[in-house]
Enzyme design. Structure first.
Site, mmCIF file in Angstrom:
data_model
loop_
_atom_site.group_PDB
_atom_site.id
_atom_site.type_symbol
_atom_site.label_atom_id
_atom_site.label_comp_id
_atom_site.label_asym_id
_atom_site.label_seq_id
_atom_site.Cartn_x
_atom_site.Cartn_y
_atom_site.Cartn_z
ATOM 1 N N CYS A 2 1.386 1.900 8.522
ATOM 2 C CA CYS A 2 1.713 3.245 8.945
ATOM 3 C C CYS A 2 2.018 4.111 7.729
ATOM 4 O O CYS A 2 2.306 3.621 6.660
ATOM 5 C CB CYS A 2 2.916 3.304 9.864
ATOM 6 S SG CYS A 2 2.882 2.105 11.169
ATOM 7 N N ARG A 27 -3.683 4.578 5.990
ATOM 8 C CA ARG A 27 -2.702 3.531 6.281
ATOM 9 C C ARG A 27 -2.649 3.173 7.764
ATOM 10 O O ARG A 27 -1.894 2.280 8.158
ATOM 11 C CB ARG A 27 -1.311 3.986 5.836
ATOM 12 C CG ARG A 27 -1.242 4.368 4.381
ATOM 13 C CD ARG A 27 0.081 4.998 4.093
ATOM 14 N NE ARG A 27 1.111 3.997 4.019
ATOM 15 C CZ ARG A 27 1.514 3.397 2.926
ATOM 16 N NH1 ARG A 27 0.963 3.695 1.785
ATOM 17 N NH2 ARG A 27 2.469 2.502 2.951
ATOM 18 N N TRP A 75 -0.286 2.366 12.643
ATOM 19 C CA TRP A 75 -1.178 1.228 12.792
ATOM 20 C C TRP A 75 -0.348 0.195 13.528
ATOM 21 O O TRP A 75 0.636 -0.332 12.999
ATOM 22 C CB TRP A 75 -1.601 0.704 11.425
ATOM 23 C CG TRP A 75 -2.587 -0.416 11.472
ATOM 24 C CD1 TRP A 75 -3.923 -0.327 11.681
ATOM 25 C CD2 TRP A 75 -2.308 -1.808 11.284
ATOM 26 N NE1 TRP A 75 -4.496 -1.574 11.636
ATOM 27 C CE2 TRP A 75 -3.533 -2.497 11.393
ATOM 28 C CE3 TRP A 75 -1.153 -2.545 11.022
ATOM 29 C CZ2 TRP A 75 -3.634 -3.874 11.259
ATOM 30 C CZ3 TRP A 75 -1.247 -3.918 10.893
ATOM 31 C CH2 TRP A 75 -2.487 -4.572 11.005
ATOM 32 N N ASN A 100 8.026 2.729 8.641
ATOM 33 C CA ASN A 100 6.899 1.925 8.177
ATOM 34 C C ASN A 100 7.456 0.553 7.824
ATOM 35 O O ASN A 100 8.373 0.459 7.018
ATOM 36 C CB ASN A 100 6.297 2.614 6.943
ATOM 37 C CG ASN A 100 5.300 1.734 6.203
ATOM 38 O OD1 ASN A 100 5.143 1.859 5.008
ATOM 39 N ND2 ASN A 100 4.639 0.847 6.892
ATOM 40 N N GLY A 101 6.923 -0.481 8.467
ATOM 41 C CA GLY A 101 7.420 -1.831 8.186
ATOM 42 C C GLY A 101 7.596 -2.594 9.483
ATOM 43 O O GLY A 101 7.072 -2.202 10.525
ATOM 44 N N GLU A 488 -18.208 -11.476 0.927
ATOM 45 C CA GLU A 488 -17.906 -10.043 0.947
ATOM 46 C C GLU A 488 -18.923 -9.306 1.832
ATOM 47 O O GLU A 488 -18.565 -8.393 2.582
ATOM 48 C CB GLU A 488 -17.898 -9.501 -0.494
ATOM 49 C CG GLU A 488 -17.721 -8.005 -0.631
ATOM 50 C CD GLU A 488 -16.475 -7.437 0.023
ATOM 51 O OE1 GLU A 488 -15.566 -8.201 0.393
ATOM 52 O OE2 GLU A 488 -16.408 -6.211 0.199
ATOM 53 N N LYS A 492 -17.895 -7.101 5.109
ATOM 54 C CA LYS A 492 -18.280 -5.691 5.283
ATOM 55 C C LYS A 492 -18.937 -5.487 6.649
ATOM 56 O O LYS A 492 -18.649 -4.536 7.356
ATOM 57 C CB LYS A 492 -19.287 -5.240 4.209
ATOM 58 C CG LYS A 492 -18.781 -5.020 2.818
ATOM 59 C CD LYS A 492 -18.220 -3.653 2.555
ATOM 60 C CE LYS A 492 -16.755 -3.579 2.734
ATOM 61 N NZ LYS A 492 -15.862 -4.361 1.976
ATOM 62 N N GLU A 495 -16.340 -5.697 9.417
ATOM 63 C CA GLU A 495 -15.389 -4.579 9.400
ATOM 64 C C GLU A 495 -15.943 -3.325 10.057
ATOM 65 O O GLU A 495 -15.246 -2.659 10.808
ATOM 66 C CB GLU A 495 -15.029 -4.206 7.948
ATOM 67 C CG GLU A 495 -14.039 -5.118 7.287
ATOM 68 C CD GLU A 495 -13.775 -4.687 5.851
ATOM 69 O OE1 GLU A 495 -12.605 -4.584 5.487
ATOM 70 O OE2 GLU A 495 -14.729 -4.463 5.085
ATOM 71 N N HIS A 511 -24.483 -29.068 6.962
ATOM 72 C CA HIS A 511 -23.311 -29.771 7.492
ATOM 73 C C HIS A 511 -22.722 -29.079 8.716
ATOM 74 O O HIS A 511 -21.560 -29.303 9.042
ATOM 75 C CB HIS A 511 -22.256 -29.920 6.397
ATOM 76 C CG HIS A 511 -22.724 -30.760 5.254
ATOM 77 N ND1 HIS A 511 -23.054 -32.089 5.390
ATOM 78 C CD2 HIS A 511 -22.983 -30.454 3.959
ATOM 79 C CE1 HIS A 511 -23.469 -32.568 4.229
ATOM 80 N NE2 HIS A 511 -23.442 -31.580 3.340
ATOM 81 N N LYS A 610 -6.725 1.102 5.572
ATOM 82 C CA LYS A 610 -7.105 0.982 4.168
ATOM 83 C C LYS A 610 -6.065 0.199 3.382
ATOM 84 O O LYS A 610 -6.386 -0.561 2.476
ATOM 85 C CB LYS A 610 -7.260 2.395 3.597
ATOM 86 C CG LYS A 610 -7.697 2.445 2.165
ATOM 87 C CD LYS A 610 -9.190 2.584 2.082
ATOM 88 C CE LYS A 610 -9.709 2.304 0.707
ATOM 89 N NZ LYS A 610 -10.807 1.336 0.715
HETATM 90 C C1 G6P Z 1 -7.113 -3.905 3.856
HETATM 91 C C2 G6P Z 1 -8.372 -3.097 3.605
HETATM 92 C C3 G6P Z 1 -9.346 -3.925 2.780
HETATM 93 C C4 G6P Z 1 -8.689 -4.393 1.497
HETATM 94 C C5 G6P Z 1 -7.397 -5.180 1.782
HETATM 95 C C6 G6P Z 1 -6.613 -5.453 0.510
HETATM 96 O O1 G6P Z 1 -7.385 -4.963 4.711
HETATM 97 O O2 G6P Z 1 -8.961 -2.711 4.815
HETATM 98 O O3 G6P Z 1 -10.477 -3.135 2.462
HETATM 99 O O4 G6P Z 1 -9.568 -5.204 0.786
HETATM 100 O O5 G6P Z 1 -6.552 -4.393 2.631
HETATM 101 O O6 G6P Z 1 -6.204 -4.229 -0.032
HETATM 102 P P1 G6P Z 1 -5.849 -3.982 -1.539
HETATM 103 O O7 G6P Z 1 -5.423 -2.530 -1.586
HETATM 104 O O8 G6P Z 1 -4.701 -4.905 -1.869
HETATM 105 O O9 G6P Z 1 -7.039 -4.244 -2.353
#
Ligand code: G6P
Length: 615
Positions: A2, A27, A75, A100-101, A488, A492, A495, A511, A610
């Site tokens: 948040c 956030r 969030w 927030n927390g 990765e 992506k 996500e 396997h 994010k």
């Molecule tokens: C969230 C974001 C990801 C990011 C991860 C770690 O899950 O959606 O895109 O890789 O946090 O974030 P950081 O800021 O520590 O790289």
């Protein structure tokens, strides 16, 4: 998680708060709300399910106005995304709180408040805080004191903003774990989860420390530490810029950010290498005053800790570090590392990787490392004023510029570049063969141009993505350092397109995952011209002979030809040292276009944020 923003001013604050929320939406964005104290001392609140834009619409038809206010973008952790769970939470129609927390002991606090007659309107952990403050304040103490007394009852992490219509000249804030920054204005003051939220109104900031409580009026800021003693915290002038949110010709930030990679990579490299050597770009020193160069000379082991996409950057770096140096390197996700016992390792360098520098699990892991003891801590981060940069001995900044799309792209590739800069300095400190160093530099210097060339395949990859619209699953394969590239790629796709995707080391296919292969399962792989290419090609044959449809990004030298069940996009020739960086880019584009075709919210995918500042 948040985002929090607050203001106490001589002018109306609603627009300042809304702009702050827009800047904090990375956030979390499942609901938003705002509360002010009006000119006739009433507490007024508006909340909306959905993004900040929904709140904005509601406010257009509202009489809400005031010069003191707090706001929040959420969030969900406790309680589904719903208007009744959106902050600010209110008690007795006179006190409002944004949080927030996570409050870990909220259930027991809630039960005892309910027993005393408090009625809860939400399912959140936050609502206990506002009722506890109301309870304390109604016993005749001031808001500041009430917040300080309530803090003693809370377990967990929090950043709080509190207002009361009994005290229209006071904005109270408290911090424990979650980040909180005060912004200083002239005759007005602000609070925010980060400085971005306040950049339109100030560039002077105070970072609260854990345990701090502060009282802001229009002209004064008083800060108290966890013992309640008045303390002074340094005022910092920020050079961060406000821009970066212009979409230009692009439809989505993610697409724009994918295309910004050549510049971001160049900026991360600029002034950091010559033709033959790496220039020190690691800032800081240990508490004993030891410089980075000496730490790198001593280091006998490296531990990388990160989350999400940053974790994948760490996994790639392990291949690089262990193939070129004698230093063993472990990589672990922060949420596991923070709870795992390990023997202290006095000669271990701990590297945290983070785009935001605020990820709660990574910060907690850093905290643990510091308590356990290690040689030094270093963060590779994109935000200079972040908690991780401030709390690590050393920092190496990526110069990606702000990344707005939730799915990380340019922050990831610049992290990989920064990891190569670190590797170069490690090689120099360990007096490695000059040839190795020169090869590494030569690869890095070619990188921006090669990424440009890959981006020219944009349209071809868009075409390829059409095949994925109807798919529910996808498998990504890679070998060696291309395995984390595949991980990765799968992340992506999950996500932003919501297609279930998994990554496997190609050699592991037989396997288990081979059982999943049929004509409905797309298999995506990257095939640079590296020492493992022939092995990979054999694995691809295993897929083909079972009717699987292959999508391959391949070096011409791989001689993988387009045919019935193989869709090939030919990639430029790349030095092996930068192949993982280059081959990450087409996978970003493939996910991007798949998500566009599926009509998802590319920049703000459902349920994600994010920056994850809660555990
Ligand atoms: C969230 C974001 C990801 C990011 C991860 C770690 O899950 O959606 O895109 O890789 O946090 O974030 P950081 O800021 O520590 O790289």
């Amino acid at each position: 998680m948040c985002g929090i923003v607050g203001a106490i001013a001589q002018r109306p604050v609603t627009e300042i708060l809304l702009e702050g929320l827009r800047r904090l939406e990375y956030r979390g964005y499942d609901s938003a709300g705002l509360a002010v104290i009006s000119a006739d001392n009433l507490l007024m609140r508006e909340r909306a399910l959905g993004k900040v834009a929904e709140l904005e619409k509601k406010l257009e038809n509202s009489s809400l106005a005031g010069t003191l206010g707090i706001a929040h973008t959420r969030w969900a952790t406790h309680g589904e995304p719903a208007e009744r769970n959106a902050h600010p939470h209110v008690s007795a129609n006179r006190i409002a709180v944004v949080h927030n927390g996570i409050i870990e002991n909220y259930e027991e606090l809630r039960e005892s408040l309910q027993a005393e007659g408090y009625v809860f309107e939400s399912d959140t952990d936050t609502e206990v805080i506002v009722h506890l403050i109301e309870k304390a304040e109604s016993q005749g103490i001031e808001l500041l004191e009430a917040v300080m007394s309530v803090r003693k009852k809370l377990r967990g992490a929090y950043a709080l903003g509190v207002i009361s219509n009994d005290e229209p000249d006071s904005l109270i804030v408290a911090r424990h774990g979650s980040p909180l920054v005060i912004g200083l204005g002239l005759g007005e003051n602000f609070i925010g989860s980060d400085i971005q939220a306040m950049l339109p109104v100030t560039s002077r900031f105070i970072y609260l420390e854990n345990g701090d409580t502060a009282q802001l009026s229009r002209h004064e800021i008083n800060i108290y530490d966890e013992n309640g003693d008045a303390v002074k915290r340094e005022i910092q002038q920020s050079t961060a810029s406000m821009c970066a949110s212009d979409l230009g010709e692009y439809r989505h930030y993610m697409h724009k950010e994918i295309f910004e990679q050549p510049q971001a990579i160049q900026a991360t490299l600029d002034s950091r290498l010559t033709g033959e050597s790496f220039i020190n770009c690691i800032v800081g020193e240990t508490s004993e005053g030891v410089a980075a160069k000496d730490i790198l000379a001593q280091v006998e082991e490296i531990q990388i800790i990160a989350c999400g996409t940053s974790y994948h950057a760490g996994l790639i770096a392990r291949y690089w570090i262990e193939s070129l140096t004698e230093v063993p390197c472990n990589v672990e996700v922060a949420s596991e590392y923070r709870y795992r016992r390990q023997p202290p390792k006095k000669n271990m360098l701990v590297i945290t990787l983070s785009q935001s520098g605020e990820t709660a699990d990574t910060l907690a892991a850093l905290d643990k490392v510091k308590q356990d003891g290690c040689l030094a801590t270093l963060t590779i981060c994109n935000v200079p004023e972040s908690s991780l940069t401030r709390e690590s001995d050393f920092s190496l900044m990526t110069i990606a510029g702000p990344e707005i799309g939730v799915a990380s792209t340019k922050a990831f590739t610049t992290q990989l570049v920064a990891l190569q800069l670190l590797l170069g300095q490690l090689l120099q400190a360990k007096q490695a063969d000059d040839k190795l160093i020169i090869e590494l530099i030569s690869g890095l210097k070619q990188l921006p141009v090669i990424v440009e060339q890959v981006l020219e395949h944009d349209k071809a990859i868009e075409k390829m993505a059409e095949d994925f619209i109807e798919k529910n699953n996808a498998l990504f394969l890679g070998r060696g350092e291309q395995y984390p590239v595949a991980m990765e790629g799968a992340l992506k796709l999950k996500e932003i397109s919501y297609i279930h995707a998994e990554a496997y080391p190609a050699g592991e296919l037989k396997h288990g995952p081979l059982a999943l292969v049929d004509s409905e399962m797309p298999i995506i792989t990257v095939a640079p011209n590296t020492s493992l290419l022939e092995k990979l090609k054999s694995n691809l044959e295993e897929v083909r002979s079972r009717g699987g449809m292959l999508y391959v990004f391949a070096d011409k030298a791989a001689e993988i030809k387009q045919q019935d069940n193989i869709y090939v996009i030919e990639m430029p020739a790349v030095p092996e040292s930068i192949a993982a960086i280059v081959y990450s880019v087409p996978l970003q584009l493939l996910s991007y276009y798949t998500a566009v075709f599926k009509g998802t919210d590319v920049d703000k995918p459902r349920n994600l944020a994010k920056s994850v500042t809660v555990e």
